[in-house]
Design a protein around this motif. Structure first.
Motif, PDB file in Angstrom:
ATOM      1  N   ARG A  30       0.910  -1.307  -0.016  1.00  0.00           N
ATOM      2  CA  ARG A  30      -0.170  -0.077   0.049  1.00  0.00           C
ATOM      3  C   ARG A  30       0.723   1.309   0.025  1.00  0.00           C
ATOM      4  O   ARG A  30       0.677   2.047  -0.691  1.00  0.00           O
ATOM      5  CB  ARG A  30      -1.007  -0.040   1.380  1.00  0.00           C
ATOM      6  N   ASP A  31       1.976   1.175   0.698  1.00  0.00           N
ATOM      7  CA  ASP A  31       2.775   2.247   0.709  1.00  0.00           C
ATOM      8  C   ASP A  31       3.580   2.605  -0.488  1.00  0.00           C
ATOM      9  O   ASP A  31       3.524   3.619  -0.996  1.00  0.00           O
ATOM     10  CB  ASP A  31       3.776   2.396   1.783  1.00  0.00           C
ATOM     11  N   GLN A  32       3.649   1.586  -1.312  1.00  0.00           N
ATOM     12  CA  GLN A  32       4.437   1.828  -2.535  1.00  0.00           C
ATOM     13  C   GLN A  32       3.653   2.295  -3.502  1.00  0.00           C
ATOM     14  O   GLN A  32       3.840   3.015  -4.480  1.00  0.00           O
ATOM     15  CB  GLN A  32       4.922   0.317  -3.049  1.00  0.00           C
ATOM     16  N   TRP A  33       2.397   1.557  -3.699  1.00  0.00           N
ATOM     17  CA  TRP A  33       1.478   2.044  -4.655  1.00  0.00           C
ATOM     18  C   TRP A  33       0.779   3.707  -4.311  1.00  0.00           C
ATOM     19  O   TRP A  33       0.578   4.388  -5.322  1.00  0.00           O
ATOM     20  CB  TRP A  33       0.128   1.210  -4.660  1.00  0.00           C
ATOM     21  N   ALA A  34       0.527   3.866  -3.181  1.00  0.00           N
ATOM     22  CA  ALA A  34      -0.013   5.104  -2.798  1.00  0.00           C
ATOM     23  C   ALA A  34       0.912   6.148  -2.265  1.00  0.00           C
ATOM     24  O   ALA A  34       0.648   7.358  -1.709  1.00  0.00           O
ATOM     25  CB  ALA A  34      -0.764   4.808  -1.300  1.00  0.00           C
ATOM     26  N   LYS A  35       2.241   5.901  -2.317  1.00  0.00           N
ATOM     27  CA  LYS A  35       3.542   7.000  -1.878  1.00  0.00           C
ATOM     28  C   LYS A  35       3.376   7.033  -0.384  1.00  0.00           C
ATOM     29  O   LYS A  35       2.975   8.255  -0.102  1.00  0.00           O
ATOM     30  CB  LYS A  35       3.679   7.960  -2.675  1.00  0.00           C
ATOM     31  N   GLU A  36       3.246   6.029   0.284  1.00  0.00           N
ATOM     32  CA  GLU A  36       3.168   6.434   1.804  1.00  0.00           C
ATOM     33  C   GLU A  36       1.848   7.071   1.997  1.00  0.00           C
ATOM     34  O   GLU A  36       1.654   7.915   3.081  1.00  0.00           O
ATOM     35  CB  GLU A  36       4.085   6.834   2.472  1.00  0.00           C
ATOM     36  N   GLY A  37       0.473   6.944   1.448  1.00  0.00           N
ATOM     37  CA  GLY A  37      -0.644   7.723   1.510  1.00  0.00           C
ATOM     38  C   GLY A  37      -0.565   8.964   0.995  1.00  0.00           C
ATOM     39  O   GLY A  37      -1.685   9.795   1.281  1.00  0.00           O
ATOM     40  N   GLY A  38       0.284   9.221   0.244  1.00  0.00           N
ATOM     41  CA  GLY A  38       0.204  10.677  -0.265  1.00  0.00           C
ATOM     42  C   GLY A  38      -0.629  10.805  -1.587  1.00  0.00           C
ATOM     43  O   GLY A  38      -0.772  12.036  -1.913  1.00  0.00           O
ATOM     44  N   THR A  39      -0.873   9.801  -1.888  1.00  0.00           N
ATOM     45  CA  THR A  39      -1.685   9.832  -3.272  1.00  0.00           C
ATOM     46  C   THR A  39      -2.849   8.881  -3.327  1.00  0.00           C
ATOM     47  O   THR A  39      -2.707   7.840  -2.924  1.00  0.00           O
ATOM     48  CB  THR A  39      -1.057   9.415  -4.537  1.00  0.00           C
TER      49      THR A  39
END
Length: 379
Positions: A30-39
């Motif tokens: 999830r962090d990889q896909w969402a850039k640690e929740g930033g997107t």
């Protein structure tokens, strides 16, 4: 209508859950896909959803879609939200694409709907600095150009996914009447004269200011009829509210399940904190509220699918109100039950809160939904 899913719909949900588990099942993924929740949107995983044919779930087969209804779209949004799949561009894309489906020309539908199915993102530009809840007050103007076509000038704000979009569905003023002087326009996002600036929020990069400076549009850019944009907008609001409600149902379920998983293993005073009556009752109330939301959304979506031309304004407003308020409550209660760990970025709960807390504002505030519901009773 009943709320039971067909076998095909159950299989669709199972496939979505399998995809989410496989691609976003761990915090590292999830962090990889969402850039640690930033997107909230990742183009690569969005392409995977397109390749599986799921982005066309509620669009006609004639344009490459799966031919499903609003129920299938709501299931898609609920499960991708629950699985924390960063595909946030789908909501605005589906809202815009549905307007093209209803009111667009054959060429517009052929281009936009096929692009939607293939993974393109669309945005809809309505809100302005002085026209949020009061959409009829917007002033971004499209004027007839002496050489033909239209000239657009104005400022739109809080425009979700404009920075990702290939197409912007613009609502602009074309006449003096508040409600009968608005028109929808089909605008490629790379049209000269458009400037997109990010608005930084605690949810990351999702919304934007969009400036239109002497933007030239051909007559063929009109979606539907000139000066009839208000009625066209109203016709699409039921879908928009159900889409947003379904997305927040997924967030509510995920926040609830994460909190329950935590309080089953977190021990204080020699036993799991979930065994204390204060938390058991909190869990019981939340579970009941979430189930109410699920039944409401499925019932309204099923009714809509029996006749997509009908208006379900009261019911759709109820779904949006109940789902967003419940999602916000679930995230806040989850944070409270988890204590300091709910606030820590080590866990997903703070992410759930960032997703949920703004949902009672966008797409029509909770106050506006309550007003719509109240007026529907002649008040």
């Amino acid at each position: 209508m009943g709320t039971r899913l067909t076998v095909e719909q159950q299989d669709f949900v199972a496939a979505l859950r399998d995809f989410a588990t496989r691609e976003c099942g761990t915090r590292e993924q999830r962090d990889q896909w969402a850039k640690e929740g930033g997107t909230a949107h990742n183009p690569e995983i969005y392409r995977k959803l397109a390749e599986l044919g799921w982005l066309g779930v509620c669009f006609p087969e004639a344009y490459g879609g799966a031919g499903g209804g609003l129920t299938e779209a709501c299931l898609f949004l609920e499960e991708t939200s629950y699985g924390m799949v960063p595909s946030g561009g789908f909501v605005t894309t589906a809202i815009a694409a549905k307007a093209y489906e209803r009111f667009g020309t054959h060429d517009q539908k052929e281009r936009v709907l096929r692009a939607t199915v293939e993974g393109a993102v669309a945005s809809i530009a309505m809100s302005e600095p002085e026209a949020g809840s009061d959409v009829g007050a917007l002033q971004c103007a499209a004027e007839r150009h002496p050489e033909g076509g239209w000239l657009v000038n104005g400022h739109k704000t809080w425009i979700s996914n404009a920075h990702l979009a290939e197409t912007i569905l613009l609502v602009a003023r074309t006449g003096p009447d508040k409600h009968h002087g608005l028109t929808m326009f089909d605008v490629p996002a790379d049209t000269p004269g458009i400037e997109i600036r990010p608005i930084e929020t605690m949810g990351g990069r999702e919304v934007n200011d969009v400036y239109f400076t002497d933007v030239r549009l051909p007559d063929s850019a009109v979606v539907g009829e000139v000066d009839q944009g208000w009625g066209q907008l109203m016709a699409g609001l039921d879908c928009e509210r159900l889409f947003l409600a379904s997305s927040m149902l997924g967030v509510a379920r995920r926040a609830f399940n994460d909190a329950v998983s935590y309080i089953k293993v977190r021990e204080q005073f020699g036993r799991p904190v979930g065994t204390f009556q204060a938390l058991r009752h909190r869990v019981a109330d939340l579970a009941t509220e979430i189930e109410c939301v699920r039944l409401l959304i499925r019932d309204v979506a099923a009714d809509y699918d029996t006749d997509p031309q009908q208006r379900l304004s009261r019911e759709a407003a109820m779904a949006k109100l109940k789902a967003t308020e419940t999602a916000k409550r679930a995230a806040l209660e989850g944070m409270q039950m988890m204590g300091g760990y709910g606030y820590a970025t080590e866990y997903d709960m703070e992410r759930h809160l960032r997703s949920a807390v703004v949902s009672t504002v966008y797409g029509g505030t909770s106050e506006i939904q309550r007003d719509i519901i109240g007026r529907s009773y002649g008040l």
